[in-house]
Design a protein around this motif. Sequence first.
Motif, short mmCIF file in Angstrom:
data_model
loop_
_atom_site.label_atom_id
_atom_site.label_comp_id
_atom_site.label_asym_id
_atom_site.label_seq_id
_atom_site.Cartn_x
_atom_site.Cartn_y
_atom_site.Cartn_z
N ARG A 218 -15.76 19.58 13.13
CA ARG A 218 -14.74 20.48 12.29
C ARG A 218 -15.06 20.51 10.80
NH1 ARG A 218 -9.94 19.49 11.32
NH2 ARG A 218 -9.63 17.40 12.14
N ALA A 219 -15.35 19.54 10.30
CA ALA A 219 -15.65 19.40 8.77
C ALA A 219 -17.11 19.99 8.42
CB ALA A 219 -15.82 17.93 8.48
N ARG A 220 -17.94 20.07 9.43
CA ARG A 220 -19.10 20.76 9.08
C ARG A 220 -19.07 22.34 9.21
NH1 ARG A 220 -22.95 21.42 14.03
NH2 ARG A 220 -21.71 22.93 14.44
N ASP A 221 -18.05 22.88 10.22
CA ASP A 221 -17.86 24.17 10.26
C ASP A 221 -16.39 24.77 9.22
OD1 ASP A 221 -19.80 23.96 11.95
OD2 ASP A 221 -18.78 24.70 13.56
N GLY A 222 -16.18 23.64 8.59
CA GLY A 222 -14.84 24.33 7.84
C GLY A 222 -13.45 24.66 8.66
N LEU A 223 -13.31 23.84 9.76
CA LEU A 223 -12.36 24.36 10.41
C LEU A 223 -11.19 23.27 10.43
CD1 LEU A 223 -13.90 25.48 13.83
CD2 LEU A 223 -12.87 27.12 12.16
N ASN A 224 -9.97 23.68 10.49
CA ASN A 224 -8.85 22.56 10.55
C ASN A 224 -8.54 22.68 12.17
OD1 ASN A 224 -6.98 24.68 11.09
ND2 ASN A 224 -6.36 24.91 8.90
N GLN A 225 -7.69 21.63 12.78
CA GLN A 225 -7.21 21.38 13.94
C GLN A 225 -6.58 22.73 14.32
OE1 GLN A 225 -4.85 17.81 13.90
NE2 GLN A 225 -6.62 16.66 14.38
N THR A 226 -5.82 23.31 13.70
CA THR A 226 -5.02 24.44 14.16
C THR A 226 -5.95 25.79 14.42
OG1 THR A 226 -3.11 23.76 12.64
CG2 THR A 226 -2.93 26.02 13.56
N GLN A 227 -6.87 25.94 13.52
CA GLN A 227 -7.97 26.83 13.62
C GLN A 227 -8.86 26.47 14.87
OE1 GLN A 227 -9.46 26.35 9.82
NE2 GLN A 227 -8.76 28.23 8.97
N LEU A 228 -9.23 25.35 15.10
CA LEU A 228 -9.93 25.27 16.19
C LEU A 228 -9.26 25.37 17.55
CD1 LEU A 228 -12.46 23.90 17.59
CD2 LEU A 228 -11.48 21.60 17.23
N ALA A 229 -7.79 24.68 17.47
CA ALA A 229 -7.02 25.11 18.69
C ALA A 229 -6.89 26.29 19.02
CB ALA A 229 -5.57 24.50 18.39
#
Lengths: 67, 225
Positions: A9-20
């Motif tokens: 997530r950190a690599r792709d700049g995503l937070n948990q909400t976005q990934l969800a």
Amino acid sequence: MKSRLKELRARDGLNQTQLAKLAKVSRQTISLIEREEFMPSLLIAVRIARIFNEPIEKVFIIEEDEL
Amino acid sequence: MKQVIFILLSAAVGFFTSILVLKGFKYDFSHLAEPFQIGLLISILILLFISFVKYTQIKNLSRKEVEGDEEDEVDVLIYKKYTDFSLLVQSSLILSILVMCAAITTTLQLIYIVLGIVALIISFLFSIRSVQLLKVAYPDRNIPSTSEKNFAEKLLAISDEGERHVLLIGLYKSYFLFTTALIIGIVLAALYSLSSGNSQLFSIIIMSLVLLMTHGKYSMAIRNK
């Protein structure tokens, strides 16, 4: 089973909400997987691996003694 | 160690209760009915006030424009506050029923019955609002309306596997707590019958039936899978 979700997530700049949202699950589910409190189904694991463009075994690491 | 302490404490409570019962100890709680009802009404008022504060906080948080890790933090806060809100509203609903029942069975004072009904109506309205609040907090999710048929089943159907995992753990723990609490309730009702001279047989039968129904429902639900 360990997962590299937080790192990826950190690599792709995503937070948990976005990934969800991308994985069509709740943020709570992502948080549970990251904290290793819940093992996702194959379907969700494949979805998450595809989001990170990684093979599933590079995202979810199963120890030898778990097999 | 924890278990040993629990067993020793239970044995001590059982021993002293048996001694009291054998010595013909009698205690009538009826003179405590009025302060009990006043205490309950004050508790309901406090619970409803905190519920309202939580309700406002959830609404404000869901309107907040956030990005990055802060978005996750806000979601965690909304989730926790919503859980608190639900617990507070359910508690005030149960306490309102308790006030009404206590007033009907003891003091029979109209003021407590009316206040109990008012508290029950307000708590019920809050519980209806809790579903609306869920829609405000999670606008992307297809949350069913309370008026829809099979509302509970539909609400469960929209939850994903992680949420169901959390629900299962919570329900499993509460199922065992419920069973233990009801058995303790039956024992206490029997002891109260002995100490006060008022037979609690009816409530003992009801509690036993609830236990039988709950276990029966659980067994039937898992038996055919």
